[in-house]
Write a protein that holds these residues in place. Structure first.
Motif, PDB file in Angstrom:
ATOM      1  N   UNK B  12       0.823  -1.217   0.000  1.00 45.40           N
ATOM      2  CA  UNK B  12       0.000   0.000   0.000  1.00 45.40           C
ATOM      3  C   UNK B  12       0.851   1.259   0.000  1.00 45.40           C
ATOM      4  N   UNK B  13       2.147   1.124   0.294  1.00 44.27           N
ATOM      5  CA  UNK B  13       3.033   2.285   0.220  1.00 44.27           C
ATOM      6  C   UNK B  13       3.083   2.847  -1.193  1.00 44.27           C
ATOM      7  N   UNK B  14       2.782   1.991  -2.152  1.00 43.47           N
ATOM      8  CA  UNK B  14       2.783   2.447  -3.546  1.00 43.47           C
ATOM      9  C   UNK B  14       1.709   3.494  -3.797  1.00 43.47           C
ATOM     10  N   UNK B  15       0.782   3.632  -2.857  1.00 40.17           N
ATOM     11  CA  UNK B  15      -0.288   4.627  -3.026  1.00 40.17           C
ATOM     12  C   UNK B  15       0.189   6.038  -2.713  1.00 40.17           C
ATOM     13  N   UNK B  71      -1.612   2.847   8.334  1.00 40.83           N
ATOM     14  CA  UNK B  71      -2.632   1.796   8.210  1.00 40.83           C
ATOM     15  C   UNK B  71      -2.035   0.546   7.567  1.00 40.83           C
ATOM     16  N   UNK B  72      -1.209   0.761   6.541  1.00 44.19           N
ATOM     17  CA  UNK B  72      -0.590  -0.386   5.863  1.00 44.19           C
ATOM     18  C   UNK B  72       0.317  -1.146   6.827  1.00 44.19           C
ATOM     19  N   UNK B 488       7.272 -13.405  20.035  1.00 41.79           N
ATOM     20  CA  UNK B 488       6.874 -12.361  19.084  1.00 41.79           C
ATOM     21  C   UNK B 488       6.104 -11.272  19.818  1.00 41.79           C
ATOM     22  N   UNK B 489       6.566 -10.040  19.625  1.00 40.65           N
ATOM     23  CA  UNK B 489       5.892  -8.878  20.217  1.00 40.65           C
ATOM     24  C   UNK B 489       5.280  -8.078  19.081  1.00 40.65           C
ATOM     25  N   UNK B 490       3.968  -7.930  19.104  1.00 40.40           N
ATOM     26  CA  UNK B 490       3.307  -7.247  17.991  1.00 40.40           C
ATOM     27  C   UNK B 490       2.996  -5.798  18.370  1.00 40.40           C
ATOM     28  N   UNK B 491       2.939  -4.950  17.338  1.00 33.68           N
ATOM     29  CA  UNK B 491       2.671  -3.520  17.545  1.00 33.68           C
ATOM     30  C   UNK B 491       1.484  -3.047  16.715  1.00 33.68           C
ATOM     31  N   UNK B 492       0.663  -3.979  16.328  1.00 32.75           N
ATOM     32  CA  UNK B 492      -0.462  -3.618  15.461  1.00 32.75           C
ATOM     33  C   UNK B 492      -1.332  -2.557  16.106  1.00 32.75           C
ATOM     34  N   UNK B 493      -1.650  -2.751  17.361  1.00 30.86           N
ATOM     35  CA  UNK B 493      -2.582  -1.841  18.022  1.00 30.86           C
ATOM     36  C   UNK B 493      -2.009  -0.425  18.102  1.00 30.86           C
ATOM     37  N   UNK B 494      -0.733  -0.345  18.464  1.00 27.52           N
ATOM     38  CA  UNK B 494      -0.129   0.971  18.617  1.00 27.52           C
ATOM     39  C   UNK B 494      -0.110   1.720  17.285  1.00 27.52           C
ATOM     40  N   UNK B 495       0.288   0.984  16.224  1.00 22.84           N
ATOM     41  CA  UNK B 495       0.362   1.656  14.919  1.00 22.84           C
ATOM     42  C   UNK B 495      -1.033   2.041  14.445  1.00 22.84           C
ATOM     43  N   UNK B 496      -2.006   1.195  14.786  1.00 26.12           N
ATOM     44  CA  UNK B 496      -3.384   1.510  14.403  1.00 26.12           C
ATOM     45  C   UNK B 496      -3.855   2.782  15.110  1.00 26.12           C
ATOM     46  N   UNK B 497      -3.455   2.941  16.350  1.00 21.77           N
ATOM     47  CA  UNK B 497      -3.816   4.160  17.090  1.00 21.77           C
ATOM     48  C   UNK B 497      -3.208   5.383  16.407  1.00 21.77           C
ATOM     49  N   UNK B 498      -1.943   5.239  15.991  1.00 24.75           N
ATOM     50  CA  UNK B 498      -1.294   6.354  15.289  1.00 24.75           C
ATOM     51  C   UNK B 498      -2.063   6.694  14.014  1.00 24.75           C
ATOM     52  N   UNK B 499      -2.459   5.652  13.277  1.00 22.47           N
ATOM     53  CA  UNK B 499      -3.215   5.877  12.032  1.00 22.47           C
ATOM     54  C   UNK B 499      -4.526   6.595  12.331  1.00 22.47           C
ATOM     55  N   UNK B 500      -5.192   6.178  13.386  1.00 24.52           N
ATOM     56  CA  UNK B 500      -6.469   6.813  13.737  1.00 24.52           C
ATOM     57  C   UNK B 500      -6.259   8.261  14.174  1.00 24.52           C
TER      58      UNK B 500
END
Lengths: 299, 524
Positions: B12-15, B71-72, B488-500
């Motif tokens: 999606x970075x290509x966008x 978001x990507x 494995x430590x995931x950061x999906x939630x944190x990055x999603x908060x940044x996107x929001x």
């Protein structure tokens, strides 16, 4: 007099400034010269009687009832009677609040507000009735003519409570003509940049009042821009756009054009016996207004 | 290590270039508000080149591009992988792991290989688990070796836990010979970091099953069926023998084709001890070269018959190949008592209460028992001498036969088991019929809850257990890097908060701009 809160909002003159200025300008507002045609006094004040003043040649637009037929028969050309103006008359101050007054940090609008308030104070002090109209595409706010300090506060509130729209507000001076019916005198404060309709608007105003005075508010910033290889200019009033290269030549041409507008307006006023002054938006208002009244008296 | 669970979303970075292009403001940049364009009529039009150079973009594109990027990244599942500090070793100790590779068994070789691999890996918290029973844990290799090498331990086939149940915080190793296809399939879907595979021998013949059945034609003999399997890739010849108490009962030489099951059948005198089937010569996996069957599988059930029951009952028991009349000195499996049930031994018993009433009127008999129709004795047409004696039915009892609505044969809910019969079994009208033998046999089976008349005994082992040919490819024994144990430590939630936050910021900016415009319109 002017409450401090309202006075400081637009940088309006303080009460002490207005008082001092009124003392200095009293002589200028002494009405003894003929400034209207066929205007009769409605009330006499001590020391300033109401009487016949003289004759002058007939001009298109003069009312036929003021033609002195006997004198016209002697001189074999039409002449009209002139009367000395009454010492107390009605003034309407018309202030342009179009979008062009809002450009360049609204410098023209603030200057117009200062002059309108000072002028209103001055005229009220001289015993005149003063009204005020704010106009753009039409009259957007009005204060009916009145007298006294209370009325001055009404004028002050009208000015302080208004702010020109940043865009899409045109300048239709003719819309004030309807409100001037029966008003002997009017003072118009505007930048007069709507050149294509200025002439017709002034003719309509002249048909509605006996004495018309103009103060053009001029801002050099209107003809000043930072240089761009390509820029899209948008007229804040009409929304018209113009893509141009803003180089030194373009800036010089714009300044020239602004001068031409002022010169054309000045010539038009001269031909119509209209008192005209050009006021820089950033110049001291006292000097501007003093010079204007002096020039109007000498007219 | 920083990674992504689904890196495809990063496309999606290509966008970003597209977003910038969509925010271009034309060739002249943002419009410049002027009091009157009339003043600028004399200005020349810009050249195409200068217009291109002065092109600008709405700064909002940076905000929106950042939102798309965030978001990507959130959708791609950003994570940090920490190397695992513990190792879990799954040990396959199935039958095939007992195959001999030279002097040692595969299991011993595997444990030796594991020892070397652990030393190579370096220090780690070690846990060893049984693949047959994951709850069985050994804390050290020595403990596992001691437990597995104990002579009494029977091999156990793998029963691995669900792949998803394996904790990803540990590195999982497995020790196996790769001969079990099901286990190999499990490994393919499990996060196994390392496979320690041992064993190369593939030839093996095995006794899969032994079955016994009473001979109908020859009382006292049993028919034996032996199922043999050649799990190797070459046909072999074996001598198969059947022995009991060290005495060979039958033997033959048999050819076993590769990958096929061969059946050998014989009939022998019923021995009083366990029987053992043996293949000779022995091969790499001697444990599956012999198979025993317990004597209980083909032992006759002994019945003590009350003298009042009559000869017909004794004959019916004699005719049953699974029953025999117990000698006086033998403790019987079943007691058959006719008359008052006094002094019965504490064994399952069939108690017949002989009715004494006058001849009963014919009434409909109803078997509540699942007897085949052809086997059901025709009670109503028997011309009985006396009326059936109704039995009282207590809670938990099971009624087997009712006549005219009265329970006549009832299996009591008692221990030891007992069946009360309210029929005169000595009645010639009933006992002289051929089905009488079946009635007695069925009563005995209903009493013991096991098949007696046609009892089949068997012992078998799974076919896959005897397959020792390694199915696992050599290449699969290398360590797949993707399956290395890791936390494995995931950061999906944190990055999603940044996107929001970014999109919220953009929306607020738009709202502020919109309200400013609305405000200026309201002033008008």
């Amino acid at each position: 007099m002017a409450p401090p809160a309202l006075s400081t909002a637009l940088g309006l003159p303080t009460p002490s400034e207005l008082k001092a200025f009124a003392r200095a300008c009293t002589k200028l507002l002494d009405e003894s010269t003929a400034r209207g045609v066929g205007v009769r006094s409605v009330r006499a004040r001590a020391g300033a009687g109401v009487q016949y003043l003289g004759h002058r040649p007939y001009l298109p637009g003069d009312e036929t009832r003021h033609i002195d037929w006997r004198r016209s028969g002697v001189g074999r050309r039409l002449v009209v009677r002139q009367f000395q103006l009454e010492s107390s008359t009605d003034w309407q101050i018309c202030v342009d609040v179009s979008s062009s007054m809002h450009t360049n940090a609204a410098a023209k609008w603030r200057q117009a507000a200062r002059i309108a308030i000072a002028c209103g104070y001055l005229l009220l002090e001289a015993g005149h009735r003063v009204g005020m109209l704010l106009y753009e595409d039409g009259v957007v706010a009005a204060c009916p003519p009145g007298r006294g300090q209370t009325h001055f506060l009404s004028l002050l509130r009208l000015i302080a409570g208004h702010r020109p729209r940043s865009r899409r507000a045109g300048s239709a001076l003719a819309s004030c003509a309807e409100r001037l019916r029966g008003m002997p005198s009017a003072l118009v404060l505007s930048d007069f940049l709507s050149t294509e309709r200025t002439r017709s608007d002034l003719h309509r105003m002249l048909g509605s009042c006996y004495d018309l005075q103009l103060i053009q508010l001029r801002d050099e910033g209107d003809a000043t821009q930072s240089e761009h290889e390509s820029a899209e200019l948008r007229d804040v009033e009409t929304g018209q756009t113009l893509v141009a290269a803003l180089d030194a030549a373009a800036l010089a041409a714009a300044r020239r054009c602004l001068d031409e507008v002022t010169a054309a307006l000045s010539g038009l006023c001269r031909s119509q016996c209209i008192a005209f002054s050009c006021a820089d938006a950033r110049a001291p208002w006292r000097i501007l207004l003093y010079e204007h009244f002096r020039r109007a008296r000498m007219r | 290590l920083i990674g992504f669970a689904t890196p495809l979303w990063l496309a999606a970075f290509a966008l970003v270039p597209l977003i910038r292009w969509l925010h271009r403001r034309g060739d002249s940049g943002p419009p410049i508000p002027v009091a009157s364009v009339t003043l600028w009529r004399a200005a020349r039009a810009p050249t195409r080149e200068s217009a291109r150079r002065s092109r600008t973009y709405d700064p909002a594109w940076i905000r929106r591009a950042a939102f798309v990027c965030a978001l990507a990244i959130a959708l791609s599942g950003p994570q940090i992988r920490h190397p695992a500090t513990s190792v879990v070793v799954w040990i396959d100790h199935s039958l095939s792991m007992q195959a001999r590779e030279g002097e040692a068994t595969r299991l011993n070789l595997a444990l030796d290989a594991l020892d070397g691999a652990l030393a190579e890996r370096g220090p780690a918290h070690l846990t060893l688990r049984s693949l047959a029973n994951p709850a069985r844990v050994w804390r050290s290799l020595e403990e596992a070796r001691r437990w597995l090498s104990a002579g009494t331990r029977a091999p156990e086939e793998p029963d691995p836990p669900p792949a998803a149940a394996l904790p990803t915080t540990s590195e999982h190793w497995i020790v196996t010979d790769g001969a079990d296809a099901a286990l190999n399939a499990w490994m393919a879907h499990s996060p196994i970091a390392r496979v320690i595979r041992v064993g190369n021998v593939s030839e093996n013949a095995a006794v899969l099953a032994i079955g016994t059945r009473f001979s109908i034609s020859a009382p006292g003999r049993i028919a034996v069926q032996v199922r043999l399997f050649n799990a190797g890739e070459e046909p072999v010849s074996r001598r198969v023998s059947l022995a009991a108490a060290g005495h060979e009962l039958a033997a033959t030489r048999i050819e076993l084709p590769a990958g096929k099951i061969t059946i050998w059948q014989t009939e022998v005198e019923r021995p009083d001890t366990d029987m053992l089937v043996r293949l000779e010569p022995r091969d790499a996996l001697p444990l599956d070269d012999e198979l025993a069957i317990a004597q209980t599988q083909y032992r006759l059930r002994t019945v003590r018959v009350d003298a009042q029951c009559g000869e017909r009952v004794r004959t019916a028991i004699d005719a049953n190949p699974g029953l025999e009349i117990a000698a006086d000195s033998v403790h019987p499996d079943i007691a058959f008592a006719c008359g008052p049930a006094h002094g019965l031994e504490p064994v399952p018993a069939i108690v017949v209460e002989v009715p004494t009433d006058a001849t009963a009127a014919p009434a409909a008999a109803r078997w509540a028992w699942s007897l085949p129709r052809r086997v059901q004795p025709p009670i109503e047409s028997a011309g009985a001498r006396s009326a059936p004696l109704p039995q009282t039915v207590r809670a938990g009892d099971r009624v087997l036969l009712t006549i005219g609505g009265d329970a006549v044969i009832v299996r009591r809910a008692a221990s030891p088991a007992r069946i009360d019969v309210g029929l005169d079994l000595a009645d010639p009208g009933l006992a002289s019929r051929d089905e009488f033998v079946l009635l007695i046999a069925d009563l005995a089976e209903a009493l013991t809850d096991e098949k007696i008349l046609d009892r089949i005994g068997s012992n078998e082992r799974p076919l896959a257990a005897s397959s020792i040919r390694p199915l696992l490819q050599e290449a699969m024994t290398t360590t797949p890097t993707v399956a290395r144990g890791q936390r494995v430590e995931t950061f999906t939630r944190q990055v999603l908060v940044v996107a929001l936050l970014l999109i919220g910021w953009d929306l607020v900016r738009r709202f502020v701009r919109w309200s400013a415009r609305s405000g200026s319109a309201a002033v008008r």
